[in-house]
Design a protein around this motif. Structure first.
Motif, PDB file in Angstrom:
ATOM      1  N   ALA A  40      20.528  16.885 -18.767  1.00 59.95           N
ATOM      2  CA  ALA A  40      21.834  16.490 -19.474  1.00 59.95           C
ATOM      3  C   ALA A  40      22.316  17.595 -20.468  1.00 59.95           C
ATOM      4  N   LEU A  41      21.311  17.826 -21.340  1.00 65.69           N
ATOM      5  CA  LEU A  41      21.718  18.977 -22.504  1.00 65.69           C
ATOM      6  C   LEU A  41      22.260  20.248 -21.691  1.00 65.69           C
ATOM      7  N   ASP A  42      21.504  20.920 -20.728  1.00 63.70           N
ATOM      8  CA  ASP A  42      22.012  21.729 -20.109  1.00 63.70           C
ATOM      9  C   ASP A  42      23.533  21.707 -19.478  1.00 63.70           C
ATOM     10  N   ASN A  46      27.004  23.611 -20.775  1.00 59.46           N
ATOM     11  CA  ASN A  46      27.658  24.516 -19.748  1.00 59.46           C
ATOM     12  C   ASN A  46      29.259  23.964 -19.370  1.00 59.46           C
ATOM     13  N   GLU A  47      29.017  22.640 -19.439  1.00 57.13           N
ATOM     14  CA  GLU A  47      30.367  21.856 -18.946  1.00 57.13           C
ATOM     15  C   GLU A  47      30.727  20.577 -19.905  1.00 57.13           C
ATOM     16  N   GLY A  48      30.300  20.830 -20.892  1.00 60.37           N
ATOM     17  CA  GLY A  48      30.329  19.769 -21.758  1.00 60.37           C
ATOM     18  C   GLY A  48      31.962  19.462 -22.248  1.00 60.37           C
ATOM     19  N   TRP A  66      16.672  10.926 -29.476  1.00 52.24           N
ATOM     20  CA  TRP A  66      16.776  11.646 -30.881  1.00 52.24           C
ATOM     21  C   TRP A  66      16.778  13.044 -30.838  1.00 52.24           C
ATOM     22  N   GLN A  67      15.858  13.712 -29.952  1.00 48.82           N
ATOM     23  CA  GLN A  67      15.450  15.027 -29.819  1.00 48.82           C
ATOM     24  C   GLN A  67      16.789  15.748 -29.400  1.00 48.82           C
ATOM     25  N   LEU A  68      17.577  15.068 -28.268  1.00 45.76           N
ATOM     26  CA  LEU A  68      18.685  15.547 -27.745  1.00 45.76           C
ATOM     27  C   LEU A  68      19.674  15.592 -28.798  1.00 45.76           C
ATOM     28  N   ILE A  72      21.555  18.998 -30.117  1.00 39.34           N
ATOM     29  CA  ILE A  72      22.916  19.279 -30.216  1.00 39.34           C
ATOM     30  C   ILE A  72      23.379  19.374 -31.732  1.00 39.34           C
ATOM     31  N   SER A  73      22.933  18.905 -32.906  1.00 35.65           N
ATOM     32  CA  SER A  73      23.352  18.956 -33.831  1.00 35.65           C
ATOM     33  C   SER A  73      22.988  20.146 -34.586  1.00 35.65           C
ATOM     34  N   GLU A  74      21.766  20.847 -34.324  1.00 38.21           N
ATOM     35  CA  GLU A  74      21.338  22.103 -34.432  1.00 38.21           C
ATOM     36  C   GLU A  74      21.801  23.344 -34.090  1.00 38.21           C
TER      37      GLU A  74
END
Length: 127
Positions: A40-42, A46-48, A66-68, A72-74
């Motif tokens: 999902a992060l990938d 790329n297409e967010g 939480w890690q996701l 995103i935040s960082e």
């Protein structure tokens, strides 16, 4: 105008149920489903910009919600500017709600089970 939604949850049965609810709500133009946060992060990187709403579970293997959110935040804070992210969890722990406050860009914390009316509220930015 209908919005696009991304569901990130490792429970495949929940995903099937939510996909029917998303369809029945009539509130979304497109839905993407991921069982792993890393995938999902990938996609979001790329297409967010194509995704307007994310419904994120917090208890998942490998990379939890939480890690996701930290990633995103960082490293991808622009995602928060273009995408409304909601935690959707079966957790009723107050500590999880408090932890969610560490991410001010989150739009909300929804306790499972999610309903069609709640999906409509999210789509209309009323949740």
């Amino acid at each position: 105008m209908k919005k696009s939604v991304c569901i990130i949850d490792d429970d495949e049965i929940y995903q099937k149920i939510v996909s029917k609810m998303v369809e029945r709500s009539g509130s979304f133009s497109e839905a993407k489903y991921f069982t792993q946060s890393i995938q999902a992060l990938d996609y979001l990187k790329n297409e967010g910009s194509l995704t307007e709403i994310v419904l994120l579970d917090i208890n998942m293997p490998q990379m939890d919600g939480w890690q996701l959110l930290r990633e995103i935040s960082e490293n991808q804070p622009a995602i928060f500017q273009q995408t409304s992210i909601y935690i959707v969890s079966s957790s009723i722990a107050e500590s999880d709600r408090e932890k969610a406050k560490m991410f001010p860009a989150l739009k909300g914390f929804i306790t499972k089970p999610i309903t069609i009316s709640k999906l409509k509220e999210v789509a209309e930015n009323k949740a």
